[in-house]
Design a protein around this motif. Sequence first.
Motif, PDB file in Angstrom:
ATOM      1  N   ILE A  10      -9.832  -7.923  -8.799  1.00  0.00           N
ATOM      2  CA  ILE A  10      -9.610  -7.746  -7.469  1.00  0.00           C
ATOM      3  C   ILE A  10     -10.782  -7.474  -6.708  1.00  0.00           C
ATOM      4  O   ILE A  10     -10.897  -8.100  -5.729  1.00  0.00           O
ATOM      5  CB  ILE A  10      -8.382  -6.610  -7.044  1.00  0.00           C
ATOM      6  CG1 ILE A  10      -7.295  -7.136  -7.711  1.00  0.00           C
ATOM      7  CG2 ILE A  10      -8.230  -6.366  -5.639  1.00  0.00           C
ATOM      8  CD1 ILE A  10      -6.214  -5.898  -7.722  1.00  0.00           C
ATOM      9  N   PHE A  11     -11.722  -6.425  -6.932  1.00  0.00           N
ATOM     10  CA  PHE A  11     -12.766  -6.148  -6.144  1.00  0.00           C
ATOM     11  C   PHE A  11     -13.873  -7.344  -6.467  1.00  0.00           C
ATOM     12  O   PHE A  11     -14.639  -7.373  -5.483  1.00  0.00           O
ATOM     13  CB  PHE A  11     -13.396  -4.741  -6.308  1.00  0.00           C
ATOM     14  CG  PHE A  11     -12.066  -3.745  -5.892  1.00  0.00           C
ATOM     15  CD1 PHE A  11     -11.854  -3.534  -4.517  1.00  0.00           C
ATOM     16  CD2 PHE A  11     -11.567  -2.878  -6.635  1.00  0.00           C
ATOM     17  CE1 PHE A  11     -10.988  -2.610  -4.113  1.00  0.00           C
ATOM     18  CE2 PHE A  11     -10.514  -1.810  -6.247  1.00  0.00           C
ATOM     19  CZ  PHE A  11     -10.275  -2.016  -4.896  1.00  0.00           C
ATOM     20  N   THR A  14     -13.048  -9.744  -4.012  1.00  0.00           N
ATOM     21  CA  THR A  14     -13.419  -9.164  -2.527  1.00  0.00           C
ATOM     22  C   THR A  14     -15.096  -9.282  -2.224  1.00  0.00           C
ATOM     23  O   THR A  14     -15.571  -9.799  -1.305  1.00  0.00           O
ATOM     24  CB  THR A  14     -13.168  -7.720  -2.462  1.00  0.00           C
ATOM     25  OG1 THR A  14     -11.723  -7.771  -2.737  1.00  0.00           O
ATOM     26  CG2 THR A  14     -13.208  -7.131  -0.843  1.00  0.00           C
ATOM     27  N   TRP A  15     -15.935  -8.968  -3.532  1.00  0.00           N
ATOM     28  CA  TRP A  15     -17.279  -8.919  -3.329  1.00  0.00           C
ATOM     29  C   TRP A  15     -17.881 -10.269  -3.006  1.00  0.00           C
ATOM     30  O   TRP A  15     -18.637 -10.503  -2.063  1.00  0.00           O
ATOM     31  CB  TRP A  15     -17.994  -8.329  -4.541  1.00  0.00           C
ATOM     32  CG  TRP A  15     -19.376  -7.856  -4.494  1.00  0.00           C
ATOM     33  CD1 TRP A  15     -19.960  -7.964  -3.295  1.00  0.00           C
ATOM     34  CD2 TRP A  15     -20.147  -7.763  -5.739  1.00  0.00           C
ATOM     35  NE1 TRP A  15     -21.339  -7.846  -3.855  1.00  0.00           N
ATOM     36  CE2 TRP A  15     -21.481  -7.690  -5.364  1.00  0.00           C
ATOM     37  CE3 TRP A  15     -19.905  -7.715  -7.058  1.00  0.00           C
ATOM     38  CZ2 TRP A  15     -22.475  -7.368  -6.047  1.00  0.00           C
ATOM     39  CZ3 TRP A  15     -20.969  -7.356  -7.770  1.00  0.00           C
ATOM     40  CH2 TRP A  15     -22.464  -7.189  -7.425  1.00  0.00           C
ATOM     41  N   ALA A  17     -16.018 -12.916  -1.924  1.00  0.00           N
ATOM     42  CA  ALA A  17     -15.758 -13.297  -0.562  1.00  0.00           C
ATOM     43  C   ALA A  17     -17.147 -13.072   0.444  1.00  0.00           C
ATOM     44  O   ALA A  17     -17.429 -14.084   1.307  1.00  0.00           O
ATOM     45  CB  ALA A  17     -14.651 -12.723  -0.039  1.00  0.00           C
ATOM     46  N   ILE A  52     -16.624  -5.104   3.926  1.00  0.00           N
ATOM     47  CA  ILE A  52     -15.859  -5.918   2.732  1.00  0.00           C
ATOM     48  C   ILE A  52     -16.919  -5.896   1.482  1.00  0.00           C
ATOM     49  O   ILE A  52     -16.565  -5.544   0.562  1.00  0.00           O
ATOM     50  CB  ILE A  52     -15.434  -7.199   3.499  1.00  0.00           C
ATOM     51  CG1 ILE A  52     -14.581  -6.818   4.521  1.00  0.00           C
ATOM     52  CG2 ILE A  52     -15.007  -7.910   2.069  1.00  0.00           C
ATOM     53  CD1 ILE A  52     -13.853  -8.087   4.932  1.00  0.00           C
ATOM     54  N   GLY A  56     -16.603  -3.880  -1.748  1.00  0.00           N
ATOM     55  CA  GLY A  56     -16.283  -4.541  -3.092  1.00  0.00           C
ATOM     56  C   GLY A  56     -17.066  -4.536  -4.102  1.00  0.00           C
ATOM     57  O   GLY A  56     -16.578  -4.566  -5.176  1.00  0.00           O
ATOM     58  N   THR A  60     -16.443  -3.113  -7.826  1.00  0.00           N
ATOM     59  CA  THR A  60     -16.264  -4.056  -8.875  1.00  0.00           C
ATOM     60  C   THR A  60     -17.462  -3.390  -9.913  1.00  0.00           C
ATOM     61  O   THR A  60     -16.927  -3.165 -11.203  1.00  0.00           O
ATOM     62  CB  THR A  60     -17.165  -5.333  -8.516  1.00  0.00           C
ATOM     63  OG1 THR A  60     -16.433  -5.799  -7.450  1.00  0.00           O
ATOM     64  CG2 THR A  60     -17.005  -6.354  -9.805  1.00  0.00           C
TER      65      THR A  60
END
Length: 139
Positions: A10-11, A14-15, A17, A52, A56, A60
Amino acid sequence: MLWLKAFHLIFMVTWFAGLFYLPRLYVYHAMAEDTPSKERFKVMERKLFWGIMTPGGVLTLGFGSALLMAQSHWLGSGWMHFKLKLLALLVIYHIWCGKLLLDFKHDRNPHSHVWYRWFNEAPVLLLIGIVLLATLKPF
Ligand code: HEM
């Protein structure tokens, strides 16, 4: 274990993105000529990087390290060593993005929008490499 892996992934999304979108903002920022646009890009870039992308990345790496501690046998495998090397490049790229953030903040961007378009490709290659290594575990 599966919970750790789920949050690791999930992270990671995010990273990435942020790793994909921030250099894209730099492309448009490098093309912008009027002050209101430049100021708006500065706010967007700062929020993306600190709100973000950096959390992220940290999470991670945190969940990845927890996974590795829980399964320390992976430390002896070639794919994990190679993954950690690519990860080091990814962290360097992240820090480089932070340096460019400061350059833009002080209106001293040294690169053209074409340069940022190429810069934007690096995380694509690292993502492909790291995900293939982590899922196929080829050696
Ligand atoms: C300090 C950084 C990291 C460490 C120590 C780490 C470590 C690990 C470990 C131990 C696993 C479990 C492997 C397994 O049991 O199958 C794993 C899974 C995975 N990692 Fe990482 N990781 C890190 C960063 C990343 C990053 C940045 C990415 C993506 C670009 C990534 C992508 C994946 C994927 C896709 C899996 C799932 C593999 C599968 O279940 O088939 N990891 N990671």
